[in-house]
Scaffold this motif. Structure first.
Motif, mmCIF file in Angstrom:
data_model
loop_
_atom_site.group_PDB
_atom_site.id
_atom_site.type_symbol
_atom_site.label_atom_id
_atom_site.label_comp_id
_atom_site.label_asym_id
_atom_site.label_seq_id
_atom_site.Cartn_x
_atom_site.Cartn_y
_atom_site.Cartn_z
ATOM 1 N N GLN A 55 -3.212 33.924 58.809
ATOM 2 C CA GLN A 55 -4.626 33.977 59.180
ATOM 3 C C GLN A 55 -4.829 33.640 60.649
ATOM 4 O OE1 GLN A 55 -7.535 31.231 57.459
ATOM 5 N NE2 GLN A 55 -7.442 32.540 55.643
ATOM 6 N N VAL A 56 -4.243 32.510 61.052
ATOM 7 C CA VAL A 56 -4.452 32.048 62.431
ATOM 8 C C VAL A 56 -3.842 33.028 63.427
ATOM 9 C CG1 VAL A 56 -3.686 30.271 64.051
ATOM 10 C CG2 VAL A 56 -4.771 29.618 61.903
ATOM 11 N N LEU A 57 -2.647 33.531 63.109
ATOM 12 C CA LEU A 57 -2.008 34.437 64.057
ATOM 13 C C LEU A 57 -2.767 35.764 64.148
ATOM 14 C CD1 LEU A 57 1.684 33.593 63.212
ATOM 15 C CD2 LEU A 57 0.436 33.020 65.293
ATOM 16 N N GLU A 58 -3.304 36.207 63.004
ATOM 17 C CA GLU A 58 -4.129 37.429 63.043
ATOM 18 C C GLU A 58 -5.353 37.215 63.919
ATOM 19 O OE1 GLU A 58 -3.684 40.416 62.056
ATOM 20 O OE2 GLU A 58 -1.912 40.187 60.784
ATOM 21 N N LEU A 59 -5.958 36.041 63.762
ATOM 22 C CA LEU A 59 -7.127 35.720 64.569
ATOM 23 C C LEU A 59 -6.798 35.757 66.051
ATOM 24 C CD1 LEU A 59 -8.777 32.709 62.747
ATOM 25 C CD2 LEU A 59 -9.894 34.801 63.496
ATOM 26 N N ARG A 103 -9.311 23.490 60.767
ATOM 27 C CA ARG A 103 -9.205 22.710 61.993
ATOM 28 C C ARG A 103 -8.553 23.532 63.106
ATOM 29 N NH1 ARG A 103 -6.996 16.609 62.402
ATOM 30 N NH2 ARG A 103 -7.890 16.536 60.328
ATOM 31 N N GLN A 104 -7.530 24.299 62.742
ATOM 32 C CA GLN A 104 -6.870 25.123 63.750
ATOM 33 C C GLN A 104 -7.833 26.173 64.297
ATOM 34 O OE1 GLN A 104 -3.750 24.103 64.525
ATOM 35 N NE2 GLN A 104 -3.993 25.408 66.304
ATOM 36 N N ARG A 105 -8.705 26.681 63.423
ATOM 37 C CA ARG A 105 -9.719 27.636 63.898
ATOM 38 C C ARG A 105 -10.681 26.962 64.853
ATOM 39 N NH1 ARG A 105 -11.279 29.263 58.288
ATOM 40 N NH2 ARG A 105 -13.379 29.664 59.054
ATOM 41 N N VAL A 106 -11.016 25.701 64.569
ATOM 42 C CA VAL A 106 -11.926 24.975 65.467
ATOM 43 C C VAL A 106 -11.279 24.803 66.847
ATOM 44 C CG1 VAL A 106 -13.011 22.740 65.901
ATOM 45 C CG2 VAL A 106 -13.142 23.767 63.632
ATOM 46 N N LEU A 107 -9.988 24.503 66.849
ATOM 47 C CA LEU A 107 -9.289 24.332 68.133
ATOM 48 C C LEU A 107 -9.298 25.630 68.928
ATOM 49 C CD1 LEU A 107 -6.252 22.251 66.887
ATOM 50 C CD2 LEU A 107 -8.252 21.449 68.123
ATOM 51 N N ILE A 108 -9.080 26.734 68.201
ATOM 52 C CA ILE A 108 -9.085 28.025 68.892
ATOM 53 C C ILE A 108 -10.491 28.338 69.387
ATOM 54 C CG2 ILE A 108 -8.687 30.495 68.610
ATOM 55 C CD1 ILE A 108 -6.492 29.710 66.557
ATOM 56 N N ALA A 109 -11.490 27.964 68.582
ATOM 57 C CA ALA A 109 -12.878 28.195 69.009
ATOM 58 C C ALA A 109 -13.178 27.441 70.297
ATOM 59 C CB ALA A 109 -13.855 27.771 67.905
ATOM 60 N N ARG A 110 -12.657 26.216 70.396
ATOM 61 C CA ARG A 110 -12.899 25.446 71.619
ATOM 62 C C ARG A 110 -12.274 26.166 72.816
ATOM 63 N NH1 ARG A 110 -10.067 19.824 72.819
ATOM 64 N NH2 ARG A 110 -8.927 21.044 74.333
ATOM 65 N N ALA A 111 -11.038 26.646 72.619
ATOM 66 C CA ALA A 111 -10.367 27.351 73.707
ATOM 67 C C ALA A 111 -11.121 28.630 74.061
ATOM 68 C CB ALA A 111 -8.928 27.662 73.316
ATOM 69 N N LEU A 112 -11.658 29.296 73.042
ATOM 70 C CA LEU A 112 -12.390 30.539 73.279
ATOM 71 C C LEU A 112 -13.688 30.264 74.018
ATOM 72 C CD1 LEU A 112 -12.176 33.550 72.609
ATOM 73 C CD2 LEU A 112 -13.533 33.107 70.564
#
Lengths: 354, 257
Positions: free
Chosen positions: B174-178, B142-151
């Motif tokens: 993982q998230v911070l590396e991304l 889910r956190q990746r999805v949120l970052i994807a939206r921002a991206l």
């Protein structure tokens, strides 16, 4: 995990945004056509579908002049009115649900209809005394509806900073009761118009020719256009005002526009058809369950299926105990009330996440 | 890229941010730390334009006050700590919401928007999940999805409010590396808030320590994360150990007497 390199050739699965599929559009139009045809051919005098189609299409048909008159002056205006009222109420219900992020928001539960009812009652009573004219009914209904929705919204917030599903609906119910009480008071004080007011309240689509259709049409079309162009914005608003605003959407303004226009549509429909409850909740919810939750799907399909639904409800209303007529509001409530419980159950389950 | 000058924010009659000055260059990563109630989220929300305040905010060299909503959204993306996920929203449609500032107000998305969404999904390895409902995903996904939206929003500046709070340590990394990868490859400027001081020190190039609405320390992790600062502003007993130039914060339990 590493970030995947952006490849020159994109991977194959085609991404499709939530949008209305042609199949659903066709299904919606078929429903409207079928409901309309049923409304035209069924009744105390059964008519041949082929002949009616030919007649309505302007072709030579085998209808007797008397039968043609039934179609032209009684059934067709009534079918068209049913489609307009049903579409408008259902679309407005779907829009209210979107804008309040509340699955139970509906013109009736928010008090909009009761407010409109008070407005119309005052006009009917006033008209008998020469103080107002019936042409003012849509306007009075609109003012009443807006006041009621605004009141429900403010009261729903009064309980806490964030309005929850429950507090908004409770406030709406309170406002609706209050306006209904006022309306009953006005109605009982004026015995001479009581029958007129009563038959209006219970909801009826009985028309004398095209008068009501023409009265409603401009409001309905305006409402449809404005609400439908906001369909994607409503999807954005679903993430809440703060996030919508960081996505560049003027959240409060968009909300206000949708609320005002949905209230206008509701009021216009109510002013010609009386109080027909539950259409704005049954139809959008069924659409959401079957076709998807994006407003880009829900709004147009609610429009089509809402029209078809009310057209069929009206058919039941005038044929079930023919020659007498059951008020159409009774029919929709009969289906709507059990359905409402289902919605309440499913949304309280989903409510955990909101 | 982002510059706050003499910024004060009142919430009600409480002074939450007190005359702050912060500046961050393009491509930088600023982590805002501080004890609960110090004003971290408020500072982020002020930057995102969600709370009004006095003082000046410049984004990409332009005064924020002169930007329209859409222009501003094209410059700055904001991921709240607890986002509202619409009922039944699929990953694809949710990420597509990020394109809103690029779509005409009453229009619908075009091929460029779909391409941008695809890009964002691919970068965050979410293509396979595109049709899934966001609500059905795990915390990390889910956190990746949120970052994807921002991206997908395509803004050069991304604000993330406690992006790792709800995640286990593996997914935090993982998230911070991304985010760090995106910062380098997509040339993003990143501002985050966090309570995890060690991770903040490992990823952010710069930390500001907020205390009662003021910036009390501003600098590199080794300047900010000292035993003295943490004792003073967090009222915490910690040891700070040096791990190859990065400070590691270890809570210490008081010896029972």
């Amino acid at each position: 995990m590493t970030v995947a390199a952006v490849t020159a050739t994109r991977p194959e699965p085609a991404l499709r945004a939530a949008r209305l599929s042609p199949v659903w559009v066709a299904a919606g139009m078929a429903a409207v056509a079928a409901a309309a045809l049923a409304g035209l051919v069924m009744g105390p005098v059964a008519l041949s579908p082929v002949a009616v189609l030919r007649h309505v299409g302007g072709l030579r048909s085998s209808l007797e002049p008397q039968q043609a008159a039934i179609v032209d002056q009684i059934r067709l205006p009534r079918v068209v009115l049913g489609l307009l009222v049903g579409s408008t109420l259902s679309l407005c219900g779907a829009s209210y649900q979107g804008v309040f992020r509340n699955p139970l928001a509906d013109p009736y539960l928010l008090g909009a209809a009761a407010g409109a009812g008070l407005g119309v009652t005052i006009v009917i009573v006033g008209a008998a005394e020469g103080a107002t004219t019936p042409a003012l009914a849509p306007l009075a209904a609109f003012v009443g509806a807006l006041v009621a929705v605004a009141l429900a919204f403010v009261l729903g917030r009064a309980g806490g900073a964030r309005s929850s599903t429950a507090s908004l609906i409770l406030a709406g119910v309170a406002v609706a009761s209050f306006f209904t009480a006022l309306q009953t008071y006005v109605q009982q004080r004026n015995q001479d118009t009581i029958r007129q007011v009563y038959s209006w309240i219970l909801g009826r689509l009985s028309t004398a020719g095209w008068h009501e259709v023409l009265l409603l049409l401009p409001y309905a079309v305006f409402t449809w256009v404005v609400l439908l162009v906001h369909r994607r914005i409503l999807d954005v608003l679903a993430v809440g005002d703060d996030e919508a605003s960081t996505l560049g959407v003027h959240a409060r303004r968009s909300r206000l526009i949708v609320i005002v226009v949905a209230s206008l549509g509701t009021a216009a429909a109510v002013s010609v058809s009386g109080l027909i409850a539950f259409v704005g909740i049954i139809v959008p919810h069924t659409v959401r369950l079957l076709a998807g939750r994006s407003h880009r799907v829900v709004l147009p399909l609610s429009l089509m299926f809402g029209g078809a639904f009310l057209c069929l409800a009206d058919l039941l209303a005038r044929t079930l105990s023919s020659p007498a007529e059951i008020p159409i509001g009774v029919i929709t409530a009969f289906f709507g009330a059990p359905f409402f419980i289902l919605v309440l159950r499913s949304s309280s389950r989903a409510g955990r996440t909101t | 890229m982002i510059c706050c000058r003499d910024v004060s924010v009142h919430l009600g009659d409480r002074l939450v941010l007190d005359r702050l000055d912060v500046e961050l260059q393009r491509g930088g990563w600023l982590s805002i730390v501080g004890p609960n109630g110090a004003g971290k989220s408020t500072l982020l929300r002020y930057m995102a334009g969600l709370v009004p305040g006095s003082g000046e905010l410049h984004l990409d060299g332009r005064r924020a006050g002169t930007l329209g909503r859409r222009e501003r959204a094209q410059l700055i993306a904001y991921v709240p700590q607890v986002p509202i996920i619409p009922d039944g929203a699929r990953v694809l449609d949710y990420v597509l919401l990020g394109r809103t500032p690029h779509i005409r107000p009453l229009g619908v998305e075009g091929p460029r928007d779909i391409a941008a969404v695809h890009d964002a999904l691919a970068r965050l390895e979410l293509v396979e999940l595109a049709e899934r409902e966001v609500a059905s995903l795990s915390g990390g996904e889910r956190q990746r999805v949120l970052i994807a939206r921002a991206l997908a929003q395509g803004s050069p500046l991304i604000l993330l409010d406690e992006p790792t709070t709800a995640l286990d340590v593996g997914h935090q990394q993982q998230v911070l590396e991304l985010i760090d990868d995106l910062r380098r490859t997509a040339e993003l400027t990143v501002v985050t808030t966090t309570h995890d001081l060690t991770l903040a020190g490992q990823y952010a190039e710069r930390l500001v320590l907020l205390h009662q609405g003021r910036i009390v320390v501003d600098g590199r992790a080794s300047d900010v994360l000292t035993e003295e600062n943490l004792a003073r502003y967090y009222d915490a007993r910690v040891r700070v150990v040096d791990d190859g130039g990065r400070p590691v914060v270890i809570p210490v339990r008081a010896v029972p007497t």
